[in-house]
Design an enzyme around this catalytic site. Structure first.
Site, PDB file in Angstrom:
ATOM      1  N   GLU A 209       0.838  -1.229   0.000  1.00  0.00           N
ATOM      2  CA  GLU A 209       0.000   0.000   0.000  1.00  0.00           C
ATOM      3  C   GLU A 209       0.862   1.265   0.000  1.00  0.00           C
ATOM      4  OE1 GLU A 209      -2.906  -0.369   3.167  1.00  0.00           O
ATOM      5  OE2 GLU A 209      -3.970  -1.937   2.073  1.00  0.00           O
ATOM      6  N   GLU A 330      -5.042  -8.461  -0.600  1.00  0.00           N
ATOM      7  CA  GLU A 330      -5.800  -8.230   0.640  1.00  0.00           C
ATOM      8  C   GLU A 330      -7.207  -7.854   0.212  1.00  0.00           C
ATOM      9  OE1 GLU A 330      -4.346  -5.504   3.615  1.00  0.00           O
ATOM     10  OE2 GLU A 330      -2.269  -6.025   3.148  1.00  0.00           O
TER      11      GLU A 330
HETATM   12  O1  AHR Z   1      -5.291  -6.027   7.284  1.00  0.00           O
HETATM   13  C1  AHR Z   1      -4.949  -4.910   7.917  1.00  0.00           C
HETATM   14  C2  AHR Z   1      -4.291  -3.826   7.079  1.00  0.00           C
HETATM   15  O2  AHR Z   1      -5.109  -3.405   6.036  1.00  0.00           O
HETATM   16  C3  AHR Z   1      -2.978  -4.152   6.420  1.00  0.00           C
HETATM   17  O3  AHR Z   1      -1.923  -4.044   7.285  1.00  0.00           O
HETATM   18  C4  AHR Z   1      -2.878  -3.111   5.365  1.00  0.00           C
HETATM   19  O4  AHR Z   1      -2.088  -3.529   4.283  1.00  0.00           O
HETATM   20  C5  AHR Z   1      -4.317  -2.821   5.016  1.00  0.00           C
HETATM   21  O5  AHR Z   1      -4.581  -1.493   4.941  1.00  0.00           O
END
Ligand code: AHR
Length: 566
Positions: A209, A330
């Protein structure tokens, strides 16, 4: 989720109350009304193929926050702990699922992770602060342990390089330590640390990110700078191991102020040396709003379409024959309470939301043996469906989405508390997808009733435009030629109405049904638990008819359905 804390179960009570009312309404409803629901139809045909389904499409994401590592994965005091302190009950449960890959350790944590301090004799490892999550990292589970845990589970690790505070040299040393056979300082150190063979990690993400202002070492205002760092890092690590693949960060959500221009500016610099654009997305819906929750996958589809258009545009600019692929490493969808909005303070007020300086906030040291109650959101039927709906969206875009790592995916597959491991509702969905979503993805022509969703905002960053015509029937299909199987996956997003459904497979000669499964729950609060992990589980359906290549079936409100044909 970025900087947000994982909510506790009690935050979901309004949802439960509303869903209970809904359930009462449903039970009281006149049966005739249900039967009057407009028939839905899904058509699939062998000629309409979307693309090869990647083995890594149904994978998981792991970050050392909460109890995910300390407590669930690692607890030397657990009765099943092995010689490395890993819980064997958790390893065995995951091993059984055949999980293809885990992105680990990932997330915000990695942007200041000093992997070199996490290897070698335990006593010599350095303890560090992780400022992104305000936790103390003891490095008892260090880099080698992550990779060896993955070997025990029988899954492939997808590694994220620290591009926040880390240097190009750190990344090069990391790849040399991991994948080089021997005869160099780093590869021989790995051997000395007890791992003779190279780990052979294939997939390397270059940062986490990096567009997020909350990220340590963020490039939110310097996409070209990030693109250059990726270009040089990817070049260097690919020269160390020519067989690896790399992923560059795109936007960490489609709400981001820079999206999609930031992504384009990055990719423009490093297109030639990367293989995947890594994007993240978390969908949020107000407690009780099932339609907004389950409609969330439409925002994923918008995100995919925009990223693919952006990637192809950059490819055209570069006259590149290479097709860039997408990695959703994610993702998730949860109901969560609205946070106060701050109108008038900038478009998405990213800075206000994420630079919270709180003098009261303490650094936390997670004791693996003092694991608080099981708090990961999900485990119920509604959240099993919301995750499944995203997975179906990935399946429909299998030609370009090649990796999907569910946040909380390990918990979805093997829920755990301090003592035990069990199968949640999500376990069944996830494993059915791993089992049946193989081969090529087929286009699904869906005709059904639809609903409209009004726009809403959960917080300053998560702002959703309204959507018209959301289909109640959410479907995807796979044709697994190797096993001679066609499988159609169906979610009924309607919380009230059961639909008579026709699945038209006339295009497949000699096709016949092999099995049909449905999963639903009358009680929106119900969750499986240790010793009771078939409370919500797929049941085989026997009441269906099949003639002339058409299956006739009924799909219940808020249900997950899998139809397998030979
Ligand atoms: O899952 C939690 C967080 O969400 C992670 O650390 C990050 O990559 C995302 O914003």
């Amino acid at each position: 989720m970025r900087g947000a804390q994982i909510e506790r179960e009690s935050d979901y009570l309004p949802q439960a109350a509303k869903l209970k009312q809904m359930k009462r309404g449903l039970i009281e409803r006149d049966r005739k009304e249900i039967d009057m629901a407009k028939e839905a139809k899904i058509t699939i045909h062998p000629a309409f193929q979307t693309g090869e389904i990647s083995e890594r499409l149904f994978s998981a994401f792991l970050e050392p926050i909460g109890t995910m590592v300390n407590g669930t994965m690692y607890n030397p005091k657990h009765p099943t702990a092995d010689d490395q302190g890993f819980r064997r009950d958790f390893i065995d449960a995951l091993r059984e699922t055949g999980l293809p890959a885990v992105r680990m350790p990932g997330g915000n944590f990695v942007s200041s992770w000093q992997w070199k301090d996490s290897i070698g004799p335990l006593k010599e490892r350095r303890v560090h602060l992780d400022p992104s999550w305000h936790q103390v990292i003891t490095n008892e589970v260090g880099y080698d342990e992550y990779l060896q845990w993955a070997q025990k589970v029988g899954t492939r690790p997808l590694v994220t390089v620290n591009m926040g505070t880390g240097t190009i040299q750190d990344a090069m040393d990391l790849v040399e330590y991991t994948n080089h056979r021997s005869g160099t300082y780093w590869s021989d150190l790995r051997r000395k640390n007890g791992h003779e063979e190279p780990y052979g990690v294939k997939m390397w993400y270059l940062g986490n990110e990096m567009d997020g202002p909350w990220q340590l070492g963020s490039f939110s205002s310097d996409p070209q700078g990030y693109g250059s760092k990726v270009l040089e890092t990817a070049k260097a690590i690919k020269w160390i191991d020519e067989s690896i693949e790399t992923g560059v960060c795109g936007s960490s959500a489609s709400f981001m102020e820079g999206f999609p221009a930031w992504d384009e500016a990055v990719l423009d610099v490093c297109y030639d040396v990367v293989d995947y654009v890594s994007v993240h997305h978390y969908h949020g819906a107000p407690p009780g709003d099932v339609r907004a929750l389950l409609g969330g996958s439409l925002y994923y589809e918008d995100f995919i379409n925009t990223e693919v258009a952006m990637m192809d545009y950059v490819a055209a600019k570069h006259r590149s024959p290479k097709k860039m692929m997408l990695s959703f490493d994610e993702y998730g969808a949860w109901m969560r309470p609205n946070e106060p909005l701050h109108p008038g303070l900038g478009r998405y007020n990213m800075a206000r939301v994420h630079y919270r300086f709180d003098p009261e906030r303490q650094y936390v040291l997670h004791d693996p043996d003092n694991m608080p109650e099981h708090t990961f959101p999900g485990g119920d039927m509604i959240h099993a469906l919301s995750m499944a709906s995203i997975q179906l969206a990935f399946l429909r875009h299998a030609d370009r989405v090649k990796i999907g790592c569910m946040t909380g995916g390990l918990d979805a597959l093997a829920s755990a508390d301090h003592d035990h491991v069990w199968k949640s509702a999500s376990h069944y969905v996830f494993t059915q997808l791993m089992q049946y979503a193989r081969g090529v993805s087929l286009r699904t022509g869906v005709e059904c009733e639809t609903y409209d969703m009004a726009g809403y905002a959960i917080d300053d960053t998560s702002q959703y435009p309204g959507k018209e015509g959301v289909p109640f029937i959410d479907a995807a299909a796979a044709w697994d030629r190797e096993n001679g199987r066609v499988t159609v996956f169906v979610i009924n997003r309607n919380e009230e109405t059961a639909y008579p459904l026709q699945i038209d497979l006339k295009g497949f000669a000699d096709c016949r049904p092999l099995a049909a499964y449905t999963m639903r729950s009358d009680d929106p609060d119900a969750k499986n638990s240790y010793g009771n992990d078939r409370l919500i589980a797929p049941q085989e359906i026997t009441a269906c008819t099949f003639a002339d290549g058409i299956l006739q079936i009924r799909v219940e409100p808020l249900s997950w359905n899998v139809f397998v044909f030979s």
